[in-house]
Design an enzyme around this catalytic site. Structure first.
Site, short mmCIF file in Angstrom:
data_model
loop_
_atom_site.label_atom_id
_atom_site.label_comp_id
_atom_site.label_asym_id
_atom_site.label_seq_id
_atom_site.Cartn_x
_atom_site.Cartn_y
_atom_site.Cartn_z
N ARG A 183 0.84 -1.21 0.00
CA ARG A 183 0.00 0.00 0.00
C ARG A 183 0.87 1.25 0.00
NH1 ARG A 183 -4.31 -0.49 4.70
NH2 ARG A 183 -5.08 1.47 3.82
N ASN B 265 -20.06 12.86 -2.12
CA ASN B 265 -19.91 11.41 -2.26
C ASN B 265 -20.46 11.00 -3.63
OD1 ASN B 265 -20.26 8.46 -1.87
ND2 ASN B 265 -19.70 8.95 0.25
N LEU B 266 -19.91 9.87 -4.15
CA LEU B 266 -20.42 9.34 -5.43
C LEU B 266 -21.89 8.96 -5.29
CD1 LEU B 266 -17.82 6.80 -6.91
CD2 LEU B 266 -18.41 9.10 -7.74
N SER C 18 -17.74 6.55 3.84
CA SER C 18 -18.97 5.76 3.99
C SER C 18 -19.53 5.93 5.40
CB SER C 18 -18.67 4.28 3.76
OG SER C 18 -17.66 3.87 4.69
N HIS D 269 -6.32 8.07 11.93
CA HIS D 269 -5.96 6.65 11.94
C HIS D 269 -4.50 6.41 11.61
CE1 HIS D 269 -10.51 5.85 11.23
NE2 HIS D 269 -10.23 6.06 12.49
N ASP E 220 -2.78 7.80 3.77
CA ASP E 220 -1.85 8.24 2.72
C ASP E 220 -1.42 9.67 3.01
OD1 ASP E 220 -4.78 8.56 0.70
OD2 ASP E 220 -3.60 10.24 1.44
N CYS F 159 12.96 -4.23 15.95
CA CYS F 159 13.27 -3.02 16.71
C CYS F 159 14.69 -3.12 17.25
CB CYS F 159 12.27 -2.92 17.86
SG CYS F 159 12.66 -1.76 19.15
N GLN G 82 -9.32 10.32 7.67
CA GLN G 82 -9.26 8.93 8.12
C GLN G 82 -8.19 8.18 7.32
OE1 GLN G 82 -13.53 7.23 8.62
NE2 GLN G 82 -13.73 8.97 7.21
N CYS H 19 7.48 0.15 16.83
CA CYS H 19 7.71 -1.22 17.31
C CYS H 19 6.43 -1.77 17.94
CB CYS H 19 8.83 -1.20 18.36
SG CYS H 19 9.04 -2.81 19.17
C1 BV8 Z 1 -11.87 2.37 18.71
C2 BV8 Z 1 -6.29 2.59 9.45
C3 BV8 Z 1 -11.92 2.34 21.06
C4 BV8 Z 1 -5.68 1.29 9.05
C5 BV8 Z 1 -8.67 2.22 9.88
C6 BV8 Z 1 -16.77 -3.89 18.43
C7 BV8 Z 1 -15.58 -4.18 19.06
C8 BV8 Z 1 -14.51 -3.29 19.07
C9 BV8 Z 1 -14.61 -2.09 18.43
C10 BV8 Z 1 -15.81 -1.82 17.80
C11 BV8 Z 1 -16.88 -2.68 17.79
N1 BV8 Z 1 -17.90 -2.11 17.09
C12 BV8 Z 1 -17.48 -0.90 16.65
C13 BV8 Z 1 -16.22 -0.72 17.08
C14 BV8 Z 1 -15.39 0.40 16.86
C15 BV8 Z 1 -14.59 0.17 15.58
C16 BV8 Z 1 -15.52 0.34 14.41
O1 BV8 Z 1 -15.99 1.42 14.15
N2 BV8 Z 1 -15.78 -0.76 13.67
C17 BV8 Z 1 -16.67 -0.67 12.53
C18 BV8 Z 1 -16.22 -1.64 11.44
C19 BV8 Z 1 -18.10 -0.93 12.98
N3 BV8 Z 1 -13.62 1.23 15.63
C20 BV8 Z 1 -12.40 1.00 16.15
O2 BV8 Z 1 -12.00 -0.08 16.51
C21 BV8 Z 1 -11.56 2.26 16.33
N4 BV8 Z 1 -11.04 2.30 17.67
O3 BV8 Z 1 -13.06 2.35 18.62
O4 BV8 Z 1 -11.17 2.46 19.90
C22 BV8 Z 1 -11.96 0.88 21.40
C23 BV8 Z 1 -10.80 0.28 21.82
C24 BV8 Z 1 -10.83 -1.05 22.17
C25 BV8 Z 1 -12.02 -1.78 22.07
C26 BV8 Z 1 -13.18 -1.17 21.60
C27 BV8 Z 1 -13.16 0.16 21.24
C28 BV8 Z 1 -10.37 2.27 15.39
C29 BV8 Z 1 -10.84 2.24 13.97
C30 BV8 Z 1 -9.67 2.55 13.03
C31 BV8 Z 1 -9.46 1.42 12.05
N5 BV8 Z 1 -8.41 1.80 11.09
N6 BV8 Z 1 -7.70 2.63 9.04
C32 BV8 Z 1 -5.62 1.10 7.57
O5 BV8 Z 1 -6.14 1.95 6.80
O6 BV8 Z 1 -5.02 0.10 7.16
S1 BV8 Z 1 -10.26 2.24 9.34
C33 BV8 Z 1 -10.30 2.52 7.68
O7 BV8 Z 1 -11.58 2.10 7.23
C34 BV8 Z 1 -10.22 3.96 7.26
O8 BV8 Z 1 -9.33 4.70 8.02
C35 BV8 Z 1 -11.65 4.47 7.38
O9 BV8 Z 1 -11.93 4.92 8.67
C36 BV8 Z 1 -12.42 3.22 7.09
C37 BV8 Z 1 -12.87 3.20 5.65
O10 BV8 Z 1 -13.87 4.16 5.55
P1 BV8 Z 1 -13.86 5.24 4.38
O11 BV8 Z 1 -12.62 6.06 4.46
O12 BV8 Z 1 -15.14 5.93 4.45
O13 BV8 Z 1 -13.74 4.38 3.05
P2 BV8 Z 1 -14.84 3.43 2.39
O14 BV8 Z 1 -14.12 2.63 1.36
O15 BV8 Z 1 -15.61 2.74 3.47
O16 BV8 Z 1 -15.86 4.43 1.68
C38 BV8 Z 1 -15.41 5.22 0.60
C39 BV8 Z 1 -16.53 6.20 0.32
O17 BV8 Z 1 -16.11 7.07 -0.72
C40 BV8 Z 1 -17.82 5.53 -0.17
O18 BV8 Z 1 -18.93 6.15 0.47
C41 BV8 Z 1 -17.84 5.82 -1.68
O19 BV8 Z 1 -19.15 5.98 -2.17
C42 BV8 Z 1 -17.08 7.12 -1.74
N7 BV8 Z 1 -16.34 7.34 -2.99
C43 BV8 Z 1 -15.64 6.42 -3.72
N8 BV8 Z 1 -15.04 7.05 -4.75
C44 BV8 Z 1 -15.35 8.38 -4.66
C45 BV8 Z 1 -16.18 8.56 -3.52
N9 BV8 Z 1 -16.66 9.76 -3.16
C46 BV8 Z 1 -16.32 10.83 -3.92
N10 BV8 Z 1 -15.54 10.74 -5.03
C47 BV8 Z 1 -15.04 9.53 -5.42
N11 BV8 Z 1 -14.26 9.46 -6.52
ZN ZN Z 2 10.86 -2.22 20.52
#
Ligand code: BV8
Ligand code: ZN
Length: 262
Positions: free
Chosen positions: A70, A221-222, A197, A119, A104, A155, A101, A127
């Site tokens: 990536r 959004n699209l 999303s 994020h 990049d 590390c 979010q 590490c």
């Molecule tokens: C947290 C980094 C407290 C890594 C990412 C049960 C148990 C534990 C936790 C949870 C749970 N239920 C809910 C949670 C919380 C969880 C969560 O929300 N889960 C979801 C799945 C329900 N969240 C967490 O865990 C967060 N931490 O809550 O801490 C905690 C601590 C311990 C225990 C419990 C809670 C941390 C979340 C961070 C995850 N890391 N990224 C990496 O990238 O590799 S998330 C990653 O996915 C992104 O950062 C982003 O947030 C998400 C993707 O979303 P989008 O960016 O919106 O992208 P997506 O593809 O979905 O949508 C694209 C949109 O663009 C679409 O709408 C499309 O129509 C539109 N589009 C496309 N092309 C275009 C366009 N629009 C305009 N123009 C275009 N050309």
């Molecule tokens: Zn270390």
């Protein structure tokens, strides 16, 4: 009045703007969103299953190689006109911040500042054991060949495995990033949510936080993400074209440089 004209009017009236962005803003730069099927080696993987500490523990080579791939993708990509429109607005006199979010660096390479990464960032490495930030040497950044899996480096202090400096599911967001984001969102009079999303919490709560603080929210959004509150405006279309049209309708001079994908 059309939504574009309502949005332009809201922009003209505003002084402090926060752009809240997701993977959709980088789609036109060729970076797949989380909804796009992954390509090649990764086609059989679900991003949400790769983006966890458990996945890294279970298969550090797979997860590390995915992030190397990536990172290579992002290095090959260029900011598109959506990224480039944001600093244009700052140049025209608005107080502009980005809360993203995305992991990049396309906002930074487009000239935006400040950029709050909720994020984390693909360019950061730390590490897994002692959390100490680490630097990679050029050969440690080599891109995995098709099908090749690379061991994460170790590390130098505790010999733990290095991991990407990103926030995985079930990990807390960096305190300073979340606090900065909340401060910026609560102080803005306009929030422009671009290409998200709205699934992942707590980030997905940001537009409502802006509304609760009295701001207007423009969703780009699209797809029509169906936000129709009194202070919400939906602009449907690709982020690049929509943001250019919005700035032009608000009287901001924008010329997208040749060769920039819109
Ligand atoms: C947290 C980094 C407290 C890594 C990412 C049960 C148990 C534990 C936790 C949870 C749970 N239920 C809910 C949670 C919380 C969880 C969560 O929300 N889960 C979801 C799945 C329900 N969240 C967490 O865990 C967060 N931490 O809550 O801490 C905690 C601590 C311990 C225990 C419990 C809670 C941390 C979340 C961070 C995850 N890391 N990224 C990496 O990238 O590799 S998330 C990653 O996915 C992104 O950062 C982003 O947030 C998400 C993707 O979303 P989008 O960016 O919106 O992208 P997506 O593809 O979905 O949508 C694209 C949109 O663009 C679409 O709408 C499309 O129509 C539109 N589009 C496309 N092309 C275009 C366009 N629009 C305009 N123009 C275009 N050309
Ligand atoms: Zn270390």
């Amino acid at each position: 009045m059309s939504n574009l004209l309502r949005a332009a009017e809201a922009l003209r009236r505003s002084k402090t703007v926060v752009f809240f962005t997701g993977a959709g803003i980088s789609a036109d730069s060729g970076i797949p969103t989380f909804r796009d099927k992954l390509t090649g080696l990764w086609v059989k993987h679900d991003p949400q299953r790769l983006e966890t500490a458990d996945a890294f523990r279970a298969n550090p080579t797979l997860v590390w190689s995915w992030y190397l791939w990536r990172r290579h993708q992002v290095n090959q990509a260029k900011p598109n006109s959506a990224h480039l429109s944001i600093p244009r607005l700052a140049d025209a006199g608005w107080d502009v911040s980005v809360v993203t979010q995305n992991i990049d660096d396309l906002h930074e390479r487009a000239g935006s500042s400040p950029v709050v990464h909720l994020h984390g960032s693909l360019m950061d490495v730390k590490c897994f054991g002692c959390h100490r930030p680490a630097e990679l040497s050029p050969d440690q950044l080599a891109v995995p060949l098709e099908g090749q899996l690379i061991e994460p480096p170790r590390c130098t202090r505790c010999n733990g495995r290095l991991r990407p400096g990103v926030v995985w599911f079930r990990e807390n967001l960096p305190d300073n990033a979340w606090r900065s984001a909340v401060r910026l969102v609560r102080a803005c009079d306009l929030l422009v949510s671009v290409g998200t999303s709205g699934v992942v919490m707590p980030a997905a709560g940001i537009p409502d936080m802006a509304l609760a603080a009295g701001a207007t929210v423009i969703h780009v959004n699209l797809e029509d993400v169906g936000m129709d509150g009194a202070d919400e405006i939906m602009l449907v279309g690709p982020a690049g074209g929509v943001l250019l049209a919005l700035l032009q309708a608000a009287g901001v001079a924008v010329l997208s440089p040749p060769g920039v994908p819109t």
